[in-house]
Design a protein around this motif. Structure first.
Motif, PDB file in Angstrom:
ATOM      1  N   ILE A 241       0.871  -1.178   0.000  1.00  0.00           N
ATOM      2  CA  ILE A 241       0.000   0.000   0.000  1.00  0.00           C
ATOM      3  C   ILE A 241       0.906   1.226   0.000  1.00  0.00           C
ATOM      4  N   LEU A 242       0.787   2.060  -1.045  1.00  0.00           N
ATOM      5  CA  LEU A 242       1.712   3.167  -1.271  1.00  0.00           C
ATOM      6  C   LEU A 242       0.954   4.456  -1.575  1.00  0.00           C
ATOM      7  N   GLN A 243       1.591   5.578  -1.294  1.00  0.00           N
ATOM      8  CA  GLN A 243       1.079   6.878  -1.733  1.00  0.00           C
ATOM      9  C   GLN A 243       1.697   7.185  -3.089  1.00  0.00           C
ATOM     10  N   ARG A 244       0.868   7.364  -4.099  1.00  0.00           N
ATOM     11  CA  ARG A 244       1.364   7.578  -5.450  1.00  0.00           C
ATOM     12  C   ARG A 244       0.488   8.601  -6.196  1.00  0.00           C
ATOM     13  N   THR A 245       1.096   9.253  -7.178  1.00  0.00           N
ATOM     14  CA  THR A 245       0.341  10.044  -8.150  1.00  0.00           C
ATOM     15  C   THR A 245       0.130   9.155  -9.373  1.00  0.00           C
ATOM     16  N   VAL A 246      -1.126   8.976  -9.737  1.00  0.00           N
ATOM     17  CA  VAL A 246      -1.491   8.093 -10.847  1.00  0.00           C
ATOM     18  C   VAL A 246      -1.758   8.934 -12.087  1.00  0.00           C
ATOM     19  N   LEU A 247      -1.197   8.510 -13.204  1.00  0.00           N
ATOM     20  CA  LEU A 247      -1.372   9.210 -14.479  1.00  0.00           C
ATOM     21  C   LEU A 247      -1.979   8.262 -15.492  1.00  0.00           C
ATOM     22  N   PHE A 248      -3.066   8.684 -16.114  1.00  0.00           N
ATOM     23  CA  PHE A 248      -3.621   7.995 -17.275  1.00  0.00           C
ATOM     24  C   PHE A 248      -3.471   8.913 -18.480  1.00  0.00           C
ATOM     25  N   ALA A 249      -2.931   8.384 -19.566  1.00  0.00           N
ATOM     26  CA  ALA A 249      -2.792   9.142 -20.813  1.00  0.00           C
ATOM     27  C   ALA A 249      -3.517   8.384 -21.915  1.00  0.00           C
ATOM     28  N   ASP A 250      -4.279   9.105 -22.716  1.00  0.00           N
ATOM     29  CA  ASP A 250      -5.081   8.474 -23.767  1.00  0.00           C
ATOM     30  C   ASP A 250      -4.931   9.250 -25.064  1.00  0.00           C
ATOM     31  N   LEU A 251      -4.574   8.556 -26.127  1.00  0.00           N
ATOM     32  CA  LEU A 251      -4.472   9.162 -27.459  1.00  0.00           C
ATOM     33  C   LEU A 251      -5.801   9.011 -28.171  1.00  0.00           C
ATOM     34  N   ARG A 252      -6.320  10.106 -28.689  1.00  0.00           N
ATOM     35  CA  ARG A 252      -7.565  10.053 -29.454  1.00  0.00           C
ATOM     36  C   ARG A 252      -7.296  10.502 -30.883  1.00  0.00           C
ATOM     37  N   GLY A 253      -8.058   9.963 -31.794  1.00  0.00           N
ATOM     38  CA  GLY A 253      -7.886  10.303 -33.200  1.00  0.00           C
ATOM     39  C   GLY A 253      -7.262   9.187 -34.002  1.00  0.00           C
ATOM     40  N   SER A 254      -7.003   8.037 -33.376  1.00  0.00           N
ATOM     41  CA  SER A 254      -6.338   6.957 -34.104  1.00  0.00           C
ATOM     42  C   SER A 254      -7.235   6.345 -35.170  1.00  0.00           C
ATOM     43  N   THR A 255      -8.552   6.346 -34.946  1.00  0.00           N
ATOM     44  CA  THR A 255      -9.464   5.778 -35.949  1.00  0.00           C
ATOM     45  C   THR A 255      -9.356   6.542 -37.263  1.00  0.00           C
ATOM     46  N   ALA A 256      -9.380   7.883 -37.180  1.00  0.00           N
ATOM     47  CA  ALA A 256      -9.227   8.700 -38.384  1.00  0.00           C
ATOM     48  C   ALA A 256      -7.847   8.527 -38.992  1.00  0.00           C
ATOM     49  N   LEU A 257      -6.860   8.277 -38.141  1.00  0.00           N
ATOM     50  CA  LEU A 257      -5.496   8.083 -38.623  1.00  0.00           C
ATOM     51  C   LEU A 257      -5.397   6.831 -39.488  1.00  0.00           C
ATOM     52  N   TYR A 258      -6.020   5.739 -39.037  1.00  0.00           N
ATOM     53  CA  TYR A 258      -6.007   4.500 -39.829  1.00  0.00           C
ATOM     54  C   TYR A 258      -6.708   4.708 -41.164  1.00  0.00           C
ATOM     55  N   GLU A 259      -7.785   5.483 -41.148  1.00  0.00           N
ATOM     56  CA  GLU A 259      -8.525   5.741 -42.389  1.00  0.00           C
ATOM     57  C   GLU A 259      -7.708   6.583 -43.356  1.00  0.00           C
ATOM     58  N   THR A 260      -6.965   7.551 -42.820  1.00  0.00           N
ATOM     59  CA  THR A 260      -6.207   8.482 -43.653  1.00  0.00           C
ATOM     60  C   THR A 260      -4.902   7.890 -44.159  1.00  0.00           C
ATOM     61  N   LEU A 261      -4.169   7.219 -43.250  1.00  0.00           N
ATOM     62  CA  LEU A 261      -2.810   6.769 -43.579  1.00  0.00           C
ATOM     63  C   LEU A 261      -2.726   5.308 -43.986  1.00  0.00           C
TER      64      LEU A 261
ATOM     65  N   LEU B   2      -1.725   4.726 -21.813  1.00  0.00           N
ATOM     66  CA  LEU B   2      -1.020   3.997 -20.762  1.00  0.00           C
ATOM     67  C   LEU B   2      -1.426   4.506 -19.392  1.00  0.00           C
ATOM     68  N   MET B   3      -1.042   3.710 -18.385  1.00  0.00           N
ATOM     69  CA  MET B   3      -1.194   4.086 -16.976  1.00  0.00           C
ATOM     70  C   MET B   3       0.189   4.080 -16.358  1.00  0.00           C
ATOM     71  N   ALA B   4       0.477   5.105 -15.534  1.00  0.00           N
ATOM     72  CA  ALA B   4       1.774   5.203 -14.880  1.00  0.00           C
ATOM     73  C   ALA B   4       1.589   5.722 -13.465  1.00  0.00           C
ATOM     74  N   VAL B   5       2.593   5.498 -12.620  1.00  0.00           N
ATOM     75  CA  VAL B   5       2.565   6.017 -11.250  1.00  0.00           C
ATOM     76  C   VAL B   5       3.878   6.732 -10.965  1.00  0.00           C
TER      77      VAL B   5
ATOM     78  N   ARG C  48      11.102   9.893 -13.652  1.00  0.00           N
ATOM     79  CA  ARG C  48      11.124   9.022 -12.477  1.00  0.00           C
ATOM     80  C   ARG C  48       9.782   8.354 -12.203  1.00  0.00           C
ATOM     81  N   GLY C  49       8.994   8.175 -13.248  1.00  0.00           N
ATOM     82  CA  GLY C  49       7.750   7.432 -13.102  1.00  0.00           C
ATOM     83  C   GLY C  49       7.908   5.997 -13.555  1.00  0.00           C
ATOM     84  N   VAL C  50       6.879   5.196 -13.325  1.00  0.00           N
ATOM     85  CA  VAL C  50       6.870   3.790 -13.729  1.00  0.00           C
ATOM     86  C   VAL C  50       5.626   3.530 -14.565  1.00  0.00           C
ATOM     87  N   VAL C  51       5.816   2.999 -15.768  1.00  0.00           N
ATOM     88  CA  VAL C  51       4.679   2.604 -16.594  1.00  0.00           C
ATOM     89  C   VAL C  51       4.118   1.302 -16.040  1.00  0.00           C
ATOM     90  N   VAL C  52       2.860   1.338 -15.600  1.00  0.00           N
ATOM     91  CA  VAL C  52       2.222   0.150 -15.040  1.00  0.00           C
ATOM     92  C   VAL C  52       1.738  -0.762 -16.155  1.00  0.00           C
TER      93      VAL C  52
END
Length: 322
Positions: A4-24, A59-62, A48-52
């Motif tokens: 059990i740890l105290q952490r800052t949690v980061l979620f990053a999400d890329l949007r627009g990939s569907t249009a990218l597949y259609e275009t490229l 991705l999710m990282a702490v 100094r973060g860790v990709v979970v």
């Protein structure tokens, strides 16, 4: 081993990939998405973060330190601006917005680390913040913002308490504004730019809901959830569908939905389609939530930007269109 740890949690999400597949096409789009997620992962490690785990287009990282997490999120956006599809014609792509948009959610708290994964309220909150983030926005909870150095803390603007999906208690959410090497706007922690001299209000009308919002009642969140500021009970409307902020001397509308938000200004015929995008509201007009304004059955919300030159309005107040 469970910890059990105290952490800052980061979620990053890329949007627009569907249009990218259609275009490229599949090959180049896969390369761009894979390279983008890998870049975001390297930035996490460099701060100094860790990709979970990676999550498709994100991705999710702490992080042990909240300041490291915010710096990483800030650098992610700057790095994404420089990504261009491999093999793309620079002349053909000149002047276009980046095809991939990055949303980041940050929350601080106790997490349970088990078998290489992390669980807990901070994990859930960080993930749910992505539902409320517009294109290229970083949202963070107050526990992430409070320990930041003064210079960074001044860049955060309060969005007040936001109701997150699946959570009973609302969460105080902040939006990170500007870039590290540019001027910032007024924030919840102090005025860095002169405030507009004349207070502003915005009136919203849908069916029998006729309300004016200004000052401390902003931002306004429109959606289907009973917990949002302006509730619109229609199945096409997302629980938190769109947000109206007062920023930089203007009202900004940000789409947060899956079905889109549509804007038509009075006297004009053009319909502006927002998909996780933002536009400035001026004068008056109509918003379509979840379906185009050309659909007469869609919920249409009329708006009017107002100036109060004589009195300070109370919010919300009720009165009809003149």
């Amino acid at each position: 081993m469970t910890q059990i740890l105290q952490r800052t949690v980061l979620f990053a999400d890329l949007r627009g990939s569907t249009a990218l597949y259609e275009t490229l096409g599949n090959t180049e789009a896969t390369t761009v998405v894979t390279r983008s997620v890998a870049l975001v992962g390297r930035i996490v490690t460099n701060h100094r973060g860790v990709v979970v785990k990676t999550l498709g287009d994100g991705l999710m990282a702490v992080f042990e330190n909240a300041a490291d997490a915010v710096l990483a999120a800030d650098e992610m956006h700057e790095s994404m601006d420089r990504i261009t599809p491999i093999g793309s014609n620079p002349i053909a792509t000149a002047g276009r917005s980046p095809v991939l948009k990055l949303q980041v959610g940050l929350a601080q708290g106790e997490v349970v680390e088990m078998s290489g994964d992390c669980f807990g309220d901070a994990v859930n909150v960080a993930a749910r913040l992505l539902d409320h983030a517009g294109d290229n926005e970083i949202l963070a909870t107050v526990n992430v913002v409070s320990p930041q150095p003064d210079e960074m803390r001044a860049r955060f603007r309060s969005l007040d308490r936001v109701q997150l999906r699946g959570r009973v208690e609302p969460v105080h959410v902040f939006l990170l504004e500007g870039r590290r090497f540019s001027d910032t706007a007024a924030t919840a922690y102090g005025e860095l730019m002169p405030a507009p001299t004349e207070p502003e209000g915005i009136r919203l009308v849908w069916l029998d809901q006729n309300r004016v919002y200004s000052g401390p009642s902003l931002p306004v969140v429109l959606g289907r959830s009973p917990q949002v500021t302006y509730c619109i009970d229609d199945s096409r409307v997302s629980r938190s569908h769109a947000r109206i902020d007062w920023h930089g001397g203007a009202f900004q509308l940000t789409d947060l939905s899956f079905n889109g938000t549509y804007v038509r200004f009075t006297g004009g015929s053009e319909i502006i389609s927002l998909r996780r995008g933002t536009c400035t509201l001026h004068g008056s007009g109509t918003l379509g939530l979840g379906a185009s304004l050309s659909d007469p059955t869609a919920p249409h919300v009329r708006f009017e930007v107002m100036r109060f030159s004589d009195t300070q309005p109370q919010s919300p107040v009720e009165f009809a269109f003149r």
